[in-house]
Design a protein around this motif. Structure first.
Motif, PDB file in Angstrom:
ATOM      1  N   PHE A  57      32.708 -26.545  -5.486  1.00 22.56           N
ATOM      2  CA  PHE A  57      32.634 -26.050  -6.861  1.00 22.56           C
ATOM      3  C   PHE A  57      33.994 -25.740  -7.480  1.00 22.56           C
ATOM      4  CE2 PHE A  57      28.374 -25.234  -5.253  1.00 22.56           C
ATOM      5  CZ  PHE A  57      27.615 -25.778  -6.276  1.00 22.56           C
ATOM      6  N   ARG A  58      34.958 -25.290  -6.690  1.00 18.73           N
ATOM      7  CA  ARG A  58      36.274 -25.005  -7.244  1.00 18.73           C
ATOM      8  C   ARG A  58      37.215 -26.209  -7.105  1.00 18.73           C
ATOM      9  NH1 ARG A  58      32.948 -21.292  -8.408  1.00 18.73           N
ATOM     10  NH2 ARG A  58      32.688 -20.780  -6.222  1.00 18.73           N
ATOM     11  N   LYS A  59      37.418 -26.708  -5.903  1.00 17.32           N
ATOM     12  CA  LYS A  59      38.402 -27.771  -5.694  1.00 17.32           C
ATOM     13  C   LYS A  59      37.959 -29.095  -6.316  1.00 17.32           C
ATOM     14  CE  LYS A  59      41.072 -30.091  -2.066  1.00 17.32           C
ATOM     15  NZ  LYS A  59      42.406 -29.698  -2.559  1.00 17.32           N
ATOM     16  N   ILE A  60      36.709 -29.496  -6.065  1.00 14.67           N
ATOM     17  CA  ILE A  60      36.250 -30.812  -6.519  1.00 14.67           C
ATOM     18  C   ILE A  60      35.737 -30.772  -7.960  1.00 14.67           C
ATOM     19  CG2 ILE A  60      34.606 -32.677  -6.119  1.00 14.67           C
ATOM     20  CD1 ILE A  60      34.770 -32.036  -3.123  1.00 14.67           C
ATOM     21  N   ILE A  61      34.733 -29.938  -8.241  1.00 11.70           N
ATOM     22  CA  ILE A  61      34.130 -29.931  -9.582  1.00 11.70           C
ATOM     23  C   ILE A  61      35.064 -29.299 -10.612  1.00 11.70           C
ATOM     24  CG2 ILE A  61      32.211 -29.099 -10.987  1.00 11.70           C
ATOM     25  CD1 ILE A  61      30.409 -29.331  -8.567  1.00 11.70           C
ATOM     26  N   PHE A  62      35.491 -28.059 -10.373  1.00 16.99           N
ATOM     27  CA  PHE A  62      36.380 -27.396 -11.328  1.00 16.99           C
ATOM     28  C   PHE A  62      37.707 -28.143 -11.451  1.00 16.99           C
ATOM     29  CE2 PHE A  62      39.745 -23.981 -11.753  1.00 16.99           C
ATOM     30  CZ  PHE A  62      39.662 -23.917 -13.143  1.00 16.99           C
ATOM     31  N   GLY A  63      38.307 -28.503 -10.304  1.00 19.11           N
ATOM     32  CA  GLY A  63      39.573 -29.219 -10.339  1.00 19.11           C
ATOM     33  C   GLY A  63      39.459 -30.555 -11.051  1.00 19.11           C
ATOM     34  N   GLY A  64      38.378 -31.270 -10.783  1.00 20.71           N
ATOM     35  CA  GLY A  64      38.179 -32.566 -11.427  1.00 20.71           C
ATOM     36  C   GLY A  64      37.961 -32.446 -12.922  1.00 20.71           C
ATOM     37  N   LEU A  65      37.133 -31.487 -13.324  1.00 18.78           N
ATOM     38  CA  LEU A  65      36.859 -31.292 -14.752  1.00 18.78           C
ATOM     39  C   LEU A  65      38.097 -30.792 -15.493  1.00 18.78           C
ATOM     40  CD1 LEU A  65      33.309 -29.636 -14.637  1.00 18.78           C
ATOM     41  CD2 LEU A  65      33.873 -31.955 -15.393  1.00 18.78           C
TER      42      LEU A  65
END
Length: 203
Positions: free
Chosen positions: A122-130
């Protein structure tokens, strides 16, 4: 369940409980291992990660203070929700507490594996990607809402969203995913201790 049924004399209910715990621990450990192998040599690629991370000592301070802020924010949300007639512990937390009391190995899942996996996703992949594709504040809200929905407890969605936003801040400020992981772990440990105390006082 078949293995437990074959090698133990547990009751049917115990087999269901133990199977849920063992599978949660095993599958999440496997998921963390696979993700770590995939990401360990990957260069910083998102807007959040670019730049110099804070020193280790400062990052540890952020993790500890962040944990305290998470606990305070969680209690403020609960007070606000009580004005709307929502009281008591989160059913999700109560369920995890019951499993941990029945099978202490569940503590490994709730206190170690789940925070690692959730922060990476949720932080590294989703939040970071968005955040690399849109306004960072919008990215934080979207990823935090997904984080809340993942817990399948809409009544306590506000709590999970606020927690998600604070964890996004810790990640953004320190540029170290280990910081929100550590704060998340500490928060879950306290939640489990609370469930054990409440469970013990009620028996």
């Amino acid at each position: 369940m078949g293995i437990l049924r074959a090698v133990t004399d547990l009751s049917s209910q115990q087999i269901v409980t133990y199977s849920a715990v063992y599978w949660s621990v095993f599958s999440n450990f496997l998921a963390v291992l696979i993700i770590w192998l995939l990401l360990r040599k990957q260069a910083p690629s998102t807007k959040i990660e670019k730049g110099q991370p804070l020193p280790v000592g400062t990052s540890i301070g952020y993790a500890v203070v962040g944990f305290i802020v998470l606990i305070v924010a969680q209690n403020i949300c609960i007070i606000v929700m009580s004005f709307f007639g929502i009281t008591g512990a989160s059913p999700n937390t109560e369920m995890l507490g019951e499993l941990a009391r029945a099978v202490p190995l569940m503590i490994v899942f709730t206190s170690i594996l789940a925070p690692i996996l959730e922060e990476i996703v949720f932080r590294k992949i989703i939040f970071g990607g968005l955040a690399s594709r849109m306004n960072i504040h919008v990215a934080a809200v979207i990823s935090s809402v997904f984080f809340g929905l993942m817990h399948m407890d809409l009544t306590y969605l506000l709590v999970y969203v606020v927690i998600g936003l604070l964890l996004c801040y810790l990640y953004t400020k320190t540029k170290r995913i280990a910081v929100p992981i550590a704060a998340h772990m500490l928060m879950n440990v306290i939640a489990m201790i609370g469930q054990f105390i409440l469970g013990g006082s009620g028996s």
